[in-house]
Design a protein around this motif. Structure first.
Motif, PDB file in Angstrom:
ATOM      1  N   GLU B 258       0.858  -1.255   0.210  1.00 27.19           N
ATOM      2  CA  GLU B 258      -0.059  -0.184  -0.076  1.00 27.19           C
ATOM      3  C   GLU B 258       0.798   1.220   0.087  1.00 27.19           C
ATOM      4  N   ASP B 277     -12.138   5.067   1.565  1.00 27.07           N
ATOM      5  CA  ASP B 277     -10.899   4.591   1.387  1.00 27.07           C
ATOM      6  C   ASP B 277     -10.598   4.558  -0.046  1.00 27.07           C
ATOM      7  N   ASN B 280     -10.988   2.283  -2.892  1.00 23.12           N
ATOM      8  CA  ASN B 280     -12.197   1.787  -3.456  1.00 23.12           C
ATOM      9  C   ASN B 280     -12.861   2.991  -4.332  1.00 23.12           C
ATOM     10  N   MET B 325      -7.356 -13.900  -3.437  1.00 25.95           N
ATOM     11  CA  MET B 325      -7.675 -12.605  -2.634  1.00 25.95           C
ATOM     12  C   MET B 325      -6.426 -11.771  -2.685  1.00 25.95           C
ATOM     13  N   THR B 330      -0.125  -4.519   6.899  1.00 26.16           N
ATOM     14  CA  THR B 330      -0.557  -3.406   7.761  1.00 26.16           C
ATOM     15  C   THR B 330       0.960  -2.862   8.369  1.00 26.16           C
ATOM     16  N   LEU B 331       1.069  -1.804   8.871  1.00 25.13           N
ATOM     17  CA  LEU B 331       2.189  -0.927   9.391  1.00 25.13           C
ATOM     18  C   LEU B 331       2.760  -1.998  10.585  1.00 25.13           C
ATOM     19  N   LEU B 332       2.028  -2.835  11.148  1.00 23.07           N
ATOM     20  CA  LEU B 332       2.644  -3.564  12.083  1.00 23.07           C
ATOM     21  C   LEU B 332       3.009  -5.059  11.599  1.00 23.07           C
ATOM     22  N   VAL B 334       1.509  -7.394   9.893  1.00 22.71           N
ATOM     23  CA  VAL B 334       0.788  -8.486   9.791  1.00 22.71           C
ATOM     24  C   VAL B 334      -0.329  -8.199   8.340  1.00 22.71           C
ATOM     25  N   SER B 335      -1.021  -9.291   7.926  1.00 22.55           N
ATOM     26  CA  SER B 335      -1.525  -9.025   6.519  1.00 22.55           C
ATOM     27  C   SER B 335      -3.265  -8.773   7.092  1.00 22.55           C
ATOM     28  N   ARG B 336      -3.565  -8.340   6.015  1.00 23.80           N
ATOM     29  CA  ARG B 336      -4.984  -7.899   6.100  1.00 23.80           C
ATOM     30  C   ARG B 336      -5.692  -8.139   4.843  1.00 23.80           C
ATOM     31  N   ILE B 337      -6.781  -8.270   4.875  1.00 24.97           N
ATOM     32  CA  ILE B 337      -7.768  -8.443   3.511  1.00 24.97           C
ATOM     33  C   ILE B 337      -7.986  -7.338   2.840  1.00 24.97           C
ATOM     34  N   ASP B 339     -10.478  -5.983   0.557  1.00 27.41           N
ATOM     35  CA  ASP B 339     -11.684  -6.086  -0.118  1.00 27.41           C
ATOM     36  C   ASP B 339     -12.324  -5.369  -1.201  1.00 27.41           C
ATOM     37  N   VAL B 342     -18.724  -2.709  -1.058  1.00 25.02           N
ATOM     38  CA  VAL B 342     -19.963  -3.466  -1.175  1.00 25.02           C
ATOM     39  C   VAL B 342     -20.890  -2.603  -2.249  1.00 25.02           C
ATOM     40  N   GLY B 343     -20.913  -1.378  -2.182  1.00 29.62           N
ATOM     41  CA  GLY B 343     -21.773  -0.576  -2.861  1.00 29.62           C
ATOM     42  C   GLY B 343     -21.146   0.568  -3.075  1.00 29.62           C
ATOM     43  N   GLU B 344     -21.734   1.729  -3.274  1.00 26.84           N
ATOM     44  CA  GLU B 344     -21.505   3.155  -3.599  1.00 26.84           C
ATOM     45  C   GLU B 344     -20.706   3.687  -2.581  1.00 26.84           C
TER      46      GLU B 344
END
Lengths: 102, 350, 361
Positions: B258, B277, B280, B325, B330-332, B334-337, B339, B342-344
């Motif tokens: 990121e 975000d 998105n 996927m 993350t800044l620590l 560890v991994s995060r999803i 995604d 969902v909508g607008e």
């Protein structure tokens, strides 16, 4: 629960009898109501939630946090491999940045 | 590319009406006059000027890329562009993401009665300009006028046709583990330009839509190597959506870095205020490509020499883990999803 | 961005994390009240890196999640009326009512608009004198002064076509309810920094003493949250139970008096239902008698709409910190952000939505 973002007051004006301000968030400017921070001055930072300034950011306290971080990182960097040097510089820059801004 | 069409020295031709009337779409003399005075001068070319019901063209013996898209953006004029250049660029981009050279475009207009003739003229001028820049020709079209309230001001549908060079095989399903993921520039400019220009948000920003035709950039990339495994323009749903489509279609995992994703400070600020975000948020002049590691330097180099790829960066890698996927770190550490939205995207307070 | 980016610094975050690990001698259970903090914790993986050291339980601090179904249904009823321009923060539009959400009202022809500030709704009332403008005033103490100001402003301008559905909730009564529960496991709290910017933290001092829990008003960036956790952990390890302020750049002990004054002028403390939790006495704000004319629920006579919450969703237990989203059999199956069973799956601050977005597996 409450998204609030720090920004800098660049202008203060009145609208419909309310104290309002133009707030600069790194280039994007939006209006916020300043009724709850009557003491705020142009150049100061505030946190804005849903179009209202919640409080004036206390720069002295912010500098104190930076100093605490500096200490934390300094202790770590005494192990002596220099890997925290950049970090220390960044924090020192932050401190100066706040002080210059006054 | 930013074109201020208001400064172009092409005044609105003298029309019988200031606004578009139902009769302008009814096929009678008013229709003819609208086409002749407003549309033809903008898209002036031999195929269109014949005013046949269809364009007839000779095509080189090649594979064709063929794509269609409808444009309903609100507001229709936004910082950095309008619905007109968006309609040309969007379709040129959809065609060229296959590696194709976009050639011909059709344009269908649905206009709400009462729409200002001057606005229509402005939109056509920017379509003309965008078409020239993209090197595409509008060869056929259609105009319908609907009752007030049956559509919102103006909707445009464009369809594009392009020729795919020999040896080029690009699809979202072609990504191999190890491929590097390249992004051509800053994200979220278009979506935030549109959102912050909606009247009830009262923002003042320098944010400009990034609307631009990417075929010139794509051409440079393909000249460097035909081994581009996947390419897509991250429009609606933003970068997160495109990367998730890559991961699921190619059945690979994507590891996202990121910190490498370019974003302008203004856009970041606007996203923070509205709680959105940027991963998105829509882009209209950016591409994401998957390139094998031994070709990545050359491709990046070529991209950075092009005005639309100056800030191109490697933002991730295809991996064999977490197939289907996208994972960020993350800044620590560890991994995060990461995604799909969902909508607008909606401004939020919490 | 100043006062934001530095609080996302990875090296610093890792340093503070190490400090926390150095101080922890036994696994502590700490609750972050605020959904914004839940989101930041899960997004940054703070819960993952502290596994075995600190168990983070997620609190009820998401106004979207705790707004009762009944109030949503009343809002939907009003929003569908032809004379109404219904204004809401974007957050509330996807929250499911009994039969539909506000987006569906919009698709059926209702004039539903998203506003960023309640003053925008007042402006719409000014510009549309022939329409009724109704603002959906949800939120905690942070949002209350702005929503109160909108009512005062409308009153000052004589805009009798403006009204609010007020469903404000208050943090301290919810904290006390959680702490008094026989099932309570929470040993320390991160209090919501922005709520404290208005209310200060004097109110929390008796709670910390009575229940013997450290309470730390904390900011929302990862470095803030880690610092807040470190402050709670140090207290727990030293057997102290005080209110200590992490969010010093924004929060003062006495809070913001001007903002509190206007809350008191326009609103009064009332009993309030919390979705998934139930009725908590004196846990909310409603419009006081002086401004009763601005109460949309009275104006549109929707008081008669009563509904009971369905029981196929454990969001109440999640909001009380008794269950984790992944403990729910419906999580990620029948219940997803695209078709949520409960509000905790709707808001990006809801614990279920945060888990679903960031670590499903």
């Amino acid at each position: 629960m409450c998204l609030a973002v720090p920004g800098k007051v660049i202008e203060i004006f009145e609208e419909a009898g309310l104290k309002m301000g133009r707030i600069d968030y790194a280039g994007t400017v939006n209006n916020a109501c300043l009724e709850y921070v009557p003491e705020i001055q142009v150049g100061q930072y505030t946190v804005v939630h849903a179009g209202f300034a919640l409080s004036v950011i206390n720069e002295e306290e912010a500098v104190k946090s930076y100093e605490a971080w500096e200490e934390l990182i300094e202790t770590a960097s005494q192990s002596g491999d220099g890997r925290y040097d950049d970090q220390l510089q960044t924090i020192r820059d932050l401190k100066e940045n706040v002080e210059d801004d006054d | 590319m930013i074109v201020d069409t208001s400064t172009l020295s092409c005044p609105l031709p003298i029309m019988d009406h200031d606004t578009v009337q139902l009769a302008h779409g009814s096929g009678g003399s008013l229709s003819a006059s609208l086409i002749e005075k407003l549309f033809l001068p903008r898209f002036d070319n031999a195929m269109l000027n014949q005013l046949e019901d269809q364009a007839v063209m000779e095509l080189p013996a090649c594979r064709l890329a063929f794509s269609t898209d409808s444009f309903v953006v609100d507001p229709i004029f936004f910082p950095g562009g309008d619905i007109g250049d968006l309609a040309i660029n969007g379709t040129a981009n959809d065609v060229c993401m296959s590696g194709a050279v976009p050639l011909y475009v059709s344009a269908a207009f649905i206009i709400e009665e009462g729409f200002a003739m001057e606005s229509l003229h402005r939109i056509l001028l920017s379509m003309e300009q965008a078409g020239k820049q993209a090197g595409v020709t509008v060869v056929t079209g259609d105009t319908k006028v609907v009752n007030k309230g049956s559509c919102d001001k103006i909707f445009i549908t464009t369809t594009g046709l392009g020729s795919v060079p020999d040896g080029v095989m690009i699809s979202a399903g072609g990504i191999q583990p190890g491929d590097k993921i390249i992004l051509s520039g800053t994200i979220a400019d278009h979506g935030m330009a549109v959102m912050t220009s909606r009247e009830n948000l009262s923002f003042q920003t320098r944010i400009q839509s990034d609307t631009a035709a990417l075929n010139g950039l794509v051409e440079k990339m393909i000249k460097t190597t035909t081994e581009i495994h996947a390419m897509r323009d991250p429009t609606r749903g933003g970068l997160a959506t495109t990367l998730n489509e890559f991961a699921s279609t190619s059945n690979v995992g994507i590891k996202l870095i990121e910190g490498n994703i370019p974003i302008s400070p203004d856009v970041k600020g606007a996203c923070e205020i509205l709680g959105i975000d940027p991963l998105n948020v829509a882009n209209e002049g950016k591409l994401v490509a998957a390139v094998p590691p031994d070709k990545v330097d050359a491709v990046l180099d070529a991209m950075r020499k092009h005005p639309l790829g100056r800030q191109a960066a490697i933002i991730g890698e295809a991996v064999t883990d977490h197939k289907g996927m996208v994972a960020g770190e993350t800044l620590l550490g560890v991994s995060r999803i990461v995604d799909m939205p969902v909508g607008e995207q909606l401004p939020r307070i919490c | 961005m100043k006062y934001l980016d530095e609080y996302r610094d990875p090296t610093l975050a890792v340093k503070i994390l190490e400090e926390i690990k150095n101080h922890v001698t036994q696994p502590w259970v700490i609750m972050e009240i605020c959904g914004g903090q839940t989101h930041a914790i899960v997004r940054n993986g703070i819960d993952q890196v502290l596994q075995g050291k600190i168990e983070l339980v997620h609190g009820p601090g998401c106004p979207v999640c705790v707004t009762p179904l009944e109030t949503i249904d009343r809002a939907i009823d009003i929003a569908g009326r032809p004379e109404v321009i219904f204004c809401s923060f974007g957050d509330m539009l996807r929250v499911p009512g009994s039969a539909k959400d506000l987006f569906m009202v919009k698709s059926e022809g209702g004039d539903v608009r998203i506003v960023y500030s309640p003053l925008e709704a007042v402006r719409l009332a000014r510009e549309n004198p022939d329409r009724e403008v109704v603002f959906f005033a949800v939120g905690f103490e942070t949002t209350a002064p702005g929503n109160a100001m909108a009512v005062m402003q409308a009153d000052k301008e004589g805009l009798n076509n403006f009204s609010e559905i007020v469903s404000h909730v208050l943090v301290p009564p919810a904290m006390k309810a959680l702490l008094s529960s026989p099932d309570n496991r929470v040993q320390g709290y991160l209090a919501a920094g922005h709520v404290c910017s208005i209310m200060g933290y004097k109110e929390y001092e008796p709670i910390a003493r009575q229940y013997k829990v450290p309470i730390v008003p904390t900011g929302f960036e990862p470095v803030d949250i880690l610092e807040g956790l470190l402050m709670v952990v140090k207290q727990l390890e030293e057997d102290r139970h005080q209110v200590e302020n992490q969010y010093v750049r924004v929060v003062r002990r006495e809070g913001n008096k001007a903002a509190r004054d206007i809350i008191q002028k326009v609103f009064k403390v009332t009993d309030r239902k919390w979705r998934g939790i139930g009725l908590l006495p004196a846990s909310g704000l409603g419009i006081c008698e002086t401004y009763a004319a601005f109460d949309a629920e009275k104006k549109f006579s929707v008081d008669a709409i009563h509904v009971t919450e369905p029981d196929n969703c454990i969001s109440g237990l999640v909001l009380q910190g008794l269950k984790k989203p992944v403990d729910c059999p419906a999580f990620g199956r029948e219940c997803k952000p695209e078709h949520p069973l409960g509000a905790t799956m709707v808001s990006s601050e809801g614990a279920c939505a945060a888990y679903h977005k960031y670590h499903r597996n």
